[in-house]
Design a protein around this motif. Sequence first.
Motif, short mmCIF file in Angstrom:
data_model
loop_
_atom_site.label_atom_id
_atom_site.label_comp_id
_atom_site.label_asym_id
_atom_site.label_seq_id
_atom_site.Cartn_x
_atom_site.Cartn_y
_atom_site.Cartn_z
N ALA A 10 -25.30 35.06 24.73
CA ALA A 10 -23.87 34.76 24.72
C ALA A 10 -23.08 36.03 24.85
CB ALA A 10 -23.45 34.01 23.45
N LEU A 423 -14.77 37.12 25.24
CA LEU A 423 -14.64 35.67 25.02
C LEU A 423 -13.18 35.26 25.13
CD1 LEU A 423 -15.66 32.88 24.16
CD2 LEU A 423 -15.46 33.65 21.78
N ALA A 427 -12.40 32.77 28.20
CA ALA A 427 -12.44 31.36 27.79
C ALA A 427 -11.13 30.68 28.17
CB ALA A 427 -12.67 31.26 26.29
N GLU A 436 -17.22 28.31 20.57
CA GLU A 436 -18.15 29.44 20.70
C GLU A 436 -18.31 30.17 19.38
OE1 GLU A 436 -20.89 31.78 21.94
OE2 GLU A 436 -20.04 30.42 23.42
N GLY A 440 -21.73 28.91 18.90
CA GLY A 440 -22.32 29.64 20.01
C GLY A 440 -23.69 30.24 19.73
N ASP A 444 -27.23 29.19 21.51
CA ASP A 444 -28.07 30.13 22.25
C ASP A 444 -29.50 30.14 21.75
OD1 ASP A 444 -26.28 31.16 24.18
OD2 ASP A 444 -25.30 32.34 22.64
N GLY A 516 -20.31 28.04 27.58
CA GLY A 516 -20.81 29.40 27.76
C GLY A 516 -21.60 29.56 29.04
N ARG A 519 -19.15 29.33 32.12
CA ARG A 519 -18.29 30.52 32.11
C ARG A 519 -19.06 31.74 32.62
NH1 ARG A 519 -16.77 30.01 27.02
NH2 ARG A 519 -18.31 31.47 26.20
N ASN A 520 -20.30 31.84 32.18
CA ASN A 520 -21.13 32.98 32.57
C ASN A 520 -21.62 32.85 34.00
OD1 ASN A 520 -22.74 35.40 32.01
ND2 ASN A 520 -24.48 34.01 32.15
#
Length: 680
Positions: A10, A423, A427, A436, A440, A444, A516, A519-520
Motif C-alpha cells: 500500500a 494517499l 485518493a 485505507e 488498508g 494488503d 488501492g 489507484r495504484n
Amino acid sequence: MKFKSILPVALLVIMAFSCKEEASQPEVVETKPVEVAQEFDYTVEQFADIKVLRYQIPGWENLTLKEQKLVYYLTQAGLAGRDIIWDQNYRHNLKIREALEQVYTQYQGDKTTDDWKAFEVYLKRVWFSNGIHHHYSNTKLKPEFSSEYLTTLLTETSTTLEGEAFEVIFNDNDTKKVNKAKNIDNVAMSATNFYGPDVTNADVEAFYAKKTSPNPEKPLSFGLNSQLVKEDGELKERIYKSDGLYGSAIDEIVSWLEKAKSVAENKAQADALALLITYYKTGDLQTWDDYNVAWTAATEGNVDYINSFIEVYNDPLGYRGSYETIVQIKDFDMSEKMAVLSENAQWFEDNSPLMEDHKKKNVVGVTYKVVNVAGEAGDASPSTPIGVNLPNANWIRAAVGSKSVSLGNIINAYNNAGGSGRLKEFAHDEDEIQLEDTYGQLADKLHTALHEVIGHASGQLNPGVGETKETLKNYASTLEEGRADLVGLYYLYTPKLQELGLVDDWKSVGKAAYDGYIRNGLMTQLIRLELGDDVEEAHMRNRQWVSAWVFEKGQADNIIEKVTRDGKTYFNINDYDKLHELFGQLLRETQRIKSEGDFEAVQALVEGYGVKVDQDIHSEVLERNKQFTSAPYSGFVNPVLVPETNDAGDIISIKVTQPAGFPEQMLDYSKNHSFLPTVN
C-alpha cells in the motif's frame, strides 16, 4: 513466485517519511555493528529514488541455540553466493563494483564537490541494484559525473577499469538488463548475463525444443541453472555447479549448507538440505526436482529457507533462475491465524469463477506461514519481496503442493517507516482515505496471503499443454502474477473471509483493497517511470493490465469513473459489486490463457493494456508527486548475526546487531563474502 509489494505494501500508506542524510564516509570503512536502540529507527538513508530501511528479527530470543545456529549457517550460505547475482545481472558488474569500491575507500581528495557526491550516489545505486542496471526498471543507471572525472578518481587511487567495462558506464550500449518488448530479439537486446553475446531468441527456442524429460508429466526445468553460450558456433550450457560455472562460490555455499544440515530441526529438513547440497555439487535437474519435492513436504520446524537459482524474471524468455536466498523464522501467532486459508484452499478453488476443466479437483499441500526474515541475499536483497510461493514447477504444485510465506517483519518495517501524504493527494475523497486508514494494512496482508496461497496454487494446465515459459514465452511471468492478483482481488470482496474469522467487515476490507489496487494500477505506480517510458517490469505490467482492463470493460456501466477536479485526475469506484464481477471474468480468462497456452491472447492482453502509458496522466502524476521527498523504491540492510565462541571454538551464543549503515554493509559483504573472480 514472488509477490512484490504494491509500491510497497500500500504505497500510499507508507511512502512518505523524512529523509535521513548520511555523512561523508571515511577513507577506509570498517563494519561496526551497533546495538538496536530501544526505540527502533527503521530508516537508514535515502538517495536518488531509493530509501534504505532496516528490520528487526522478532522471536529470535525464543529460538534454541541449535535453531539459532541453523539460522546463522543458512544466512552465511546465502551470503556466500552473493557475487553470483552480480555476475548474472551483467558480465562486467563484478569488475565495475571492485573498481568503484576501491575508489570509494582509497580516494583522499576533495569529497565536498558535486562530482564526488554524484559518485557516491552512483555507487550506492549500483550496490542497491546488484549491478549497473536499475533493480526494477532494468534500465542502465546514468552517472551524474563525467568519464573524465572517473578517470581522475581511478588514477589517484591506482585503480584499473578499462575497455568495455569502463566505457559501458557512460555509453549507450547494453541499456536494458531485461528487454521484453514486442517484436524484437529479446535475448540479443537484453544485457543480462544468462546468454552469450551471439545467442538469439531463435537459438534458445531451438536448443530447448530438442530437450525431452524422462517423464513428460514431470518436465524438468531446463535452463534454470545454466548460462547458454556459443562455442565455435555450437550452443552449449555452462552449468552452475561445484566444478562448473560459479564453482568457487558454490563450494562455499555447500560448506555452510553442510553445517546447517548438521543442526537441522528434523529428518525431513535434513534430507531436503542433503538434496540441495547434491544439486549444487552436480547441477542435476532431476535432483533439483527431488529437492523441491522434499523441501515442499518439510513443513515442520521453526526455521525455513529459500536458496538457489529460482525466479526467472531476469531472463527475457523465462528459463534461467536468478540466485537468491531468504532465511526465515516462523511467526507463530500470525501463522496460526492465517493457516485457515490453507485449510480452505479447496473451497476457494471449487468456488472460483474458473471454467470447470481448469479447476483443480484436489488442491494438495498448500502451506502458508507468516515468517520473520533473518537474512536475505542475491536477488532478494537489498530489494525484497513481501511474499513468496514456491516451488515454481506446475507439476510439483499439482502433485505435492507448495509453500507460501508472507514476510511479516519486512511488511512491519515498511508500515512503520511510512506516512500518508500521497494517499491524501491521489485518493478521490475522504471516504476513500478513511477506508485505507482503517482497513488498508489488513487488506494488503490478506491480498498477499490470497495471492500466494490460493492464487499461485489454483488452476491447472490442459492435458498436453507445455509449461508457460514455452507457451506464453516472455509474457509468462506477468500473466502468472496478474492471475494470482486476480484470485486475491476476487476473494477479498466475499463474505467467506468474515465467515473464516479473518475480517470483521468484509465489504469495507474489500473496498479498501479495490480502491488501492485501481489507484495504484492506473496512476501512482507511474511515479516509478520516467515520462515516455513503457512499463517493463512484470508486476507493474500486471497491475496496469488488470486495472486498465476492468476500467475499460466497466465504462458502459460507469463502474470506475475517471474524475477531473481542480485540474487533477482521480479514479472513483462507483460499483464495487460489479467490479468484483469484472475481476472474476478477467480471472477466468487469464486462467484459460494459461491452461490452453494461448500466446496470441496473452500478447493482446499485455500489449493492449499493460505496456503503454497514458502520457497525459503520467505527466500529471509526476508533477503532483514532486511535493513528496520520499523515494518510490525501498530496500533493506540485513541484521548482522554475530556468534560468540568458547575456547574450543564452539558457538555458545549468537547476537543480533544492526550494521552502522548501508555502505558499511556493502563493503563488508565485498570483503568477507566474495568468492568469484571478476570474470567468469
